[in-house]
Design a protein around this motif. Sequence first.
Motif, PDB file in Angstrom:
ATOM      1  N   ASP A  23      -9.244   1.606  -1.515  1.00  0.00           N
ATOM      2  CA  ASP A  23      -8.623   2.719  -0.798  1.00  0.00           C
ATOM      3  C   ASP A  23      -8.403   2.386   0.673  1.00  0.00           C
ATOM      4  O   ASP A  23      -7.370   2.732   1.257  1.00  0.00           O
ATOM      5  N   LEU A  24      -9.375   1.715   1.277  1.00  0.00           N
ATOM      6  CA  LEU A  24      -9.228   1.332   2.681  1.00  0.00           C
ATOM      7  C   LEU A  24      -8.086   0.337   2.852  1.00  0.00           C
ATOM      8  O   LEU A  24      -7.314   0.428   3.827  1.00  0.00           O
ATOM      9  N   MET A  25      -7.960  -0.609   1.937  1.00  0.00           N
ATOM     10  CA  MET A  25      -6.874  -1.579   2.029  1.00  0.00           C
ATOM     11  C   MET A  25      -5.513  -0.906   1.830  1.00  0.00           C
ATOM     12  O   MET A  25      -4.555  -1.193   2.555  1.00  0.00           O
ATOM     13  N   ILE A  26      -5.434  -0.009   0.850  1.00  0.00           N
ATOM     14  CA  ILE A  26      -4.172   0.697   0.595  1.00  0.00           C
ATOM     15  C   ILE A  26      -3.790   1.539   1.808  1.00  0.00           C
ATOM     16  O   ILE A  26      -2.627   1.527   2.256  1.00  0.00           O
ATOM     17  N   GLY A  27      -4.760   2.265   2.351  1.00  0.00           N
ATOM     18  CA  GLY A  27      -4.465   3.119   3.497  1.00  0.00           C
ATOM     19  C   GLY A  27      -4.012   2.334   4.710  1.00  0.00           C
ATOM     20  O   GLY A  27      -3.028   2.700   5.379  1.00  0.00           O
ATOM     21  N   ALA A  28      -4.727   1.233   5.016  1.00  0.00           N
ATOM     22  CA  ALA A  28      -4.362   0.419   6.173  1.00  0.00           C
ATOM     23  C   ALA A  28      -2.980  -0.190   5.992  1.00  0.00           C
ATOM     24  O   ALA A  28      -2.159  -0.213   6.925  1.00  0.00           O
ATOM     25  N   ALA A  29      -2.689  -0.683   4.791  1.00  0.00           N
ATOM     26  CA  ALA A  29      -1.384  -1.306   4.538  1.00  0.00           C
ATOM     27  C   ALA A  29      -0.258  -0.281   4.563  1.00  0.00           C
ATOM     28  O   ALA A  29       0.803  -0.520   5.155  1.00  0.00           O
ATOM     29  N   LEU A  30      -0.487   0.870   3.923  1.00  0.00           N
ATOM     30  CA  LEU A  30       0.576   1.876   3.846  1.00  0.00           C
ATOM     31  C   LEU A  30       0.912   2.471   5.209  1.00  0.00           C
ATOM     32  O   LEU A  30       2.083   2.671   5.545  1.00  0.00           O
ATOM     33  N   TRP A  31      -0.110   2.732   6.035  1.00  0.00           N
ATOM     34  CA  TRP A  31       0.167   3.217   7.390  1.00  0.00           C
ATOM     35  C   TRP A  31       0.966   2.188   8.175  1.00  0.00           C
ATOM     36  O   TRP A  31       1.877   2.531   8.937  1.00  0.00           O
ATOM     37  N   ASN A  32       0.655   0.909   7.982  1.00  0.00           N
ATOM     38  CA  ASN A  32       1.372  -0.132   8.718  1.00  0.00           C
ATOM     39  C   ASN A  32       2.837  -0.199   8.315  1.00  0.00           C
ATOM     40  O   ASN A  32       3.715  -0.330   9.183  1.00  0.00           O
ATOM     41  N   VAL A  33       3.146  -0.147   7.032  1.00  0.00           N
ATOM     42  CA  VAL A  33       4.553  -0.236   6.637  1.00  0.00           C
ATOM     43  C   VAL A  33       5.302   1.050   6.957  1.00  0.00           C
ATOM     44  O   VAL A  33       6.505   1.021   7.241  1.00  0.00           O
ATOM     45  N   ARG A  34       4.605   2.185   6.927  1.00  0.00           N
ATOM     46  CA  ARG A  34       5.275   3.434   7.286  1.00  0.00           C
ATOM     47  C   ARG A  34       5.675   3.461   8.751  1.00  0.00           C
ATOM     48  O   ARG A  34       6.786   3.869   9.093  1.00  0.00           O
TER      49      ARG A  34
ATOM     50  N   ASN B 280      11.235  -0.610   1.217  1.00  0.00           N
ATOM     51  CA  ASN B 280      11.587  -1.962   0.823  1.00  0.00           C
ATOM     52  C   ASN B 280      10.974  -2.276  -0.544  1.00  0.00           C
ATOM     53  O   ASN B 280       9.765  -2.140  -0.724  1.00  0.00           O
ATOM     54  N   PRO B 281      11.776  -2.703  -1.546  1.00  0.00           N
ATOM     55  CA  PRO B 281      11.227  -2.952  -2.894  1.00  0.00           C
ATOM     56  C   PRO B 281      10.102  -3.994  -2.912  1.00  0.00           C
ATOM     57  O   PRO B 281       9.141  -3.847  -3.679  1.00  0.00           O
ATOM     58  N   ALA B 282      10.199  -5.032  -2.090  1.00  0.00           N
ATOM     59  CA  ALA B 282       9.141  -6.041  -2.068  1.00  0.00           C
ATOM     60  C   ALA B 282       7.841  -5.459  -1.533  1.00  0.00           C
ATOM     61  O   ALA B 282       6.743  -5.797  -2.008  1.00  0.00           O
ATOM     62  N   VAL B 283       7.958  -4.562  -0.548  1.00  0.00           N
ATOM     63  CA  VAL B 283       6.785  -3.888  -0.002  1.00  0.00           C
ATOM     64  C   VAL B 283       6.188  -2.952  -1.045  1.00  0.00           C
ATOM     65  O   VAL B 283       4.959  -2.901  -1.242  1.00  0.00           O
ATOM     66  N   GLN B 284       7.043  -2.219  -1.734  1.00  0.00           N
ATOM     67  CA  GLN B 284       6.556  -1.296  -2.762  1.00  0.00           C
ATOM     68  C   GLN B 284       5.841  -2.049  -3.887  1.00  0.00           C
ATOM     69  O   GLN B 284       4.867  -1.552  -4.455  1.00  0.00           O
ATOM     70  N   GLU B 285       6.344  -3.250  -4.208  1.00  0.00           N
ATOM     71  CA  GLU B 285       5.680  -4.047  -5.247  1.00  0.00           C
ATOM     72  C   GLU B 285       4.259  -4.401  -4.839  1.00  0.00           C
ATOM     73  O   GLU B 285       3.318  -4.287  -5.645  1.00  0.00           O
ATOM     74  N   LYS B 286       4.071  -4.834  -3.588  1.00  0.00           N
ATOM     75  CA  LYS B 286       2.729  -5.186  -3.107  1.00  0.00           C
ATOM     76  C   LYS B 286       1.822  -3.952  -3.107  1.00  0.00           C
ATOM     77  O   LYS B 286       0.652  -4.029  -3.495  1.00  0.00           O
TER      78      LYS B 286
ATOM     79  N   ALA C 285      -2.425  -0.601  -5.805  1.00  0.00           N
ATOM     80  CA  ALA C 285      -2.736   0.626  -6.533  1.00  0.00           C
ATOM     81  C   ALA C 285      -3.262   0.315  -7.936  1.00  0.00           C
ATOM     82  O   ALA C 285      -4.204   0.960  -8.421  1.00  0.00           O
ATOM     83  N   CYS C 286      -2.652  -0.678  -8.608  1.00  0.00           N
ATOM     84  CA  CYS C 286      -3.118  -1.062  -9.946  1.00  0.00           C
ATOM     85  C   CYS C 286      -4.534  -1.626  -9.894  1.00  0.00           C
ATOM     86  O   CYS C 286      -5.346  -1.375 -10.797  1.00  0.00           O
TER      87      CYS C 286
ATOM     88  N   MET D 148      -6.237  -9.315  -3.416  1.00  0.00           N
ATOM     89  CA  MET D 148      -5.847  -7.995  -2.931  1.00  0.00           C
ATOM     90  C   MET D 148      -5.984  -7.899  -1.406  1.00  0.00           C
ATOM     91  O   MET D 148      -5.160  -7.268  -0.738  1.00  0.00           O
ATOM     92  N   MET D 149      -7.009  -8.521  -0.869  1.00  0.00           N
ATOM     93  CA  MET D 149      -7.144  -8.542   0.594  1.00  0.00           C
ATOM     94  C   MET D 149      -5.966  -9.263   1.232  1.00  0.00           C
ATOM     95  O   MET D 149      -5.453  -8.850   2.279  1.00  0.00           O
ATOM     96  N   HIS D 150      -5.491 -10.323   0.579  1.00  0.00           N
ATOM     97  CA  HIS D 150      -4.360 -11.047   1.153  1.00  0.00           C
ATOM     98  C   HIS D 150      -3.074 -10.230   1.028  1.00  0.00           C
ATOM     99  O   HIS D 150      -2.224 -10.257   1.936  1.00  0.00           O
ATOM    100  N   HIS D 151      -2.897  -9.516  -0.077  1.00  0.00           N
ATOM    101  CA  HIS D 151      -1.741  -8.618  -0.178  1.00  0.00           C
ATOM    102  C   HIS D 151      -1.755  -7.612   0.976  1.00  0.00           C
ATOM    103  O   HIS D 151      -0.708  -7.329   1.580  1.00  0.00           O
ATOM    104  N   ALA D 152      -2.931  -7.059   1.258  1.00  0.00           N
ATOM    105  CA  ALA D 152      -3.034  -6.086   2.348  1.00  0.00           C
ATOM    106  C   ALA D 152      -2.725  -6.747   3.689  1.00  0.00           C
ATOM    107  O   ALA D 152      -2.070  -6.138   4.554  1.00  0.00           O
TER     108      ALA D 152
END
Length: 488
Positions: free
Chosen positions: A301-312, A319-325, A330-331, A376-380
Amino acid sequence: MIRTGDEYRDSIRQGREIWMDGERVDDVTVHPAFKPIVDLRARIYDMAHEEATQDVMSYVDPETGDRNCIANKLPFTRQDWQDKRQAVDRVLDEARGVITRVGDETIGEMWSLYDGQDVLNEVNPDFSENIRRHIRRAVTDDPFHISANTDPKGDRSKRPQDQDPDMLLHVVRETDNGIVVRGAKYETAAPYANQAFTKPTIANWGDSALSDYAVGFVMDMNSPGLRYICRTGFAGRRPAVDYPLANRVDEVEALVIFDDVEVPWENILFYRHTAAATFIRSTLHRYSAFPYVQRSVRMADLMIGAALWNVRQTGLERNPAVQEKLAQLACYREGINAHLTAAIANAEDSPGGLLMPNQSLLYAGRVWAQTQLPQMMHHARELCGGQICITPDAASFAEPGPGEWLDKYYSINDDWNSDDRRSLLAFARDLLNSDYAGHRLTFQLFAQAPPFAHYQAVYRNFDFDGPLDLVKKAAELSDNVLGSGAAR
C-alpha cells in the motif's frame, strides 16, 4: 491486565548493558536511536486504554472480567483471526509505516509449542506445563514478547561441537535453580523488550537424541549476564523531515550475548531433546507467518500510494505504460491479501485444539509476498522517477537563496507546491532508496527466513495427493503405481 505505555517504559529501565556505536546506552527510552520505536511500542499499550481504539486492541475475558491484549489471545475461531488482523492494521495506521517486531508476530511461535505438548511430554511433563503457564502469562501480564532465533553460527560446514562451541547457544551446566547457557543470538527489539522465546537455530545436531544445543526457553531480558551490542540505528542520524520512516519506525537489532546466563527451570520449554528442537523448527511459523505476511500488504500500500501520488502530480496517470506498472503493484498487493483472506476462510484445526490459518495457503502467500518484493520496489522506483535520488534536503529548500530556485523548479501547479513535492519525494526515497529501505528489504531474509525455507514450508504443507490422484485417473495408471516416496 493491559499495561500503560509508562508502565512498559519503566519495565525496560533496569540497568541493562546496551552498546551502540561503541558507547554504553544508559536509557533506551530517551536515547535518540531508540526513543521513537520505544514511544511507538508504548503508544500501542496506550491504545488499549483509549476509548477510540480499546475494543480493537483488547478484549474482556468473560471468566475474569479483565481486559487483555487481542494479539496474545489464543486463536480458536475465524473471528479471532479477523480481530487480530484488524488490530495489526490499526497499529500500522498509528505507526504510519511498517513495524514488524511488536509482539503479535512472535507469540504465535509459542502457540506452535502449545500444539507440540505431546512432544514435550516425551521429555518431561514439566516442560508442557511451562509452556501453558507462559502462554497464560502472555495473555494476562501483557509483556513485550519477542523471538531469539539466529546465532552467529560460525563455520556452517562443521558441527557446532567441532568448532568454538559458543557459536551456537548451548547449555554449559545445570544448577539447582535451572540451566546456565552461553552463546549469542541476533534479536530485533531485544534492548527494549521484556522477554524472548529463545530457541535453536537451523543446525546440524547429528543423529544423537540429546544435545546441549537443543534448548528452548523464555528469557527475561533483564537477566544478569545479558549484553546487547546493537547495530547503528537509523533514527537521529539525519533529519526526520528528509527521512521520515527511518526516524519513525526503525527497529533496532542487537547481538545479544549470553555470558553464562542462568535460566530458571520454570522458564525452560524443552531441553537437550533434539526431537523437540526439530519439531519447533518445522512448525515455527505455523501462526506467526500470518502477521508477517499481513505487513507485506501494508508495504504494498505504501509503494502504491507513493507511486500513484508521483504520477498524478506530474500528469502521467493516464499513460498506459504507467497504468500497467500500477496494475502490477495492485496485483501484488491483492495477491497477498487474497492468500491471507483465504487462509482464514479455510482455517484448520491444529493438533493442540487451536485454529491455525490454512497452512498451504499461508505459506504460498508468504512466498508470493517475499519473492516479488524486490521487483515491486523497483516498479515503484520507476514510477516515482529519478528525482527520489537527487532531490536536495529540506534545509536547502528553507534557505532563502537556493530555496527560491528550488521553489521555482519543484512547484508544478497550484495544487502541487514545492514543499509538498519535496515531502513526497523524501518519503518515497526513504521507502525505496535509502539506507533504511535497503535494510528493510534485506531484513526479510532475517525476519521471515530465507527463500528455501519458505519453499520447504510450502512443500511440506501442500496436498500433493490431489494432483497425483487426478493424473492417475486421467492417465489410467494402475493401482500398483505408488511412486518413490511420499511428497509430504
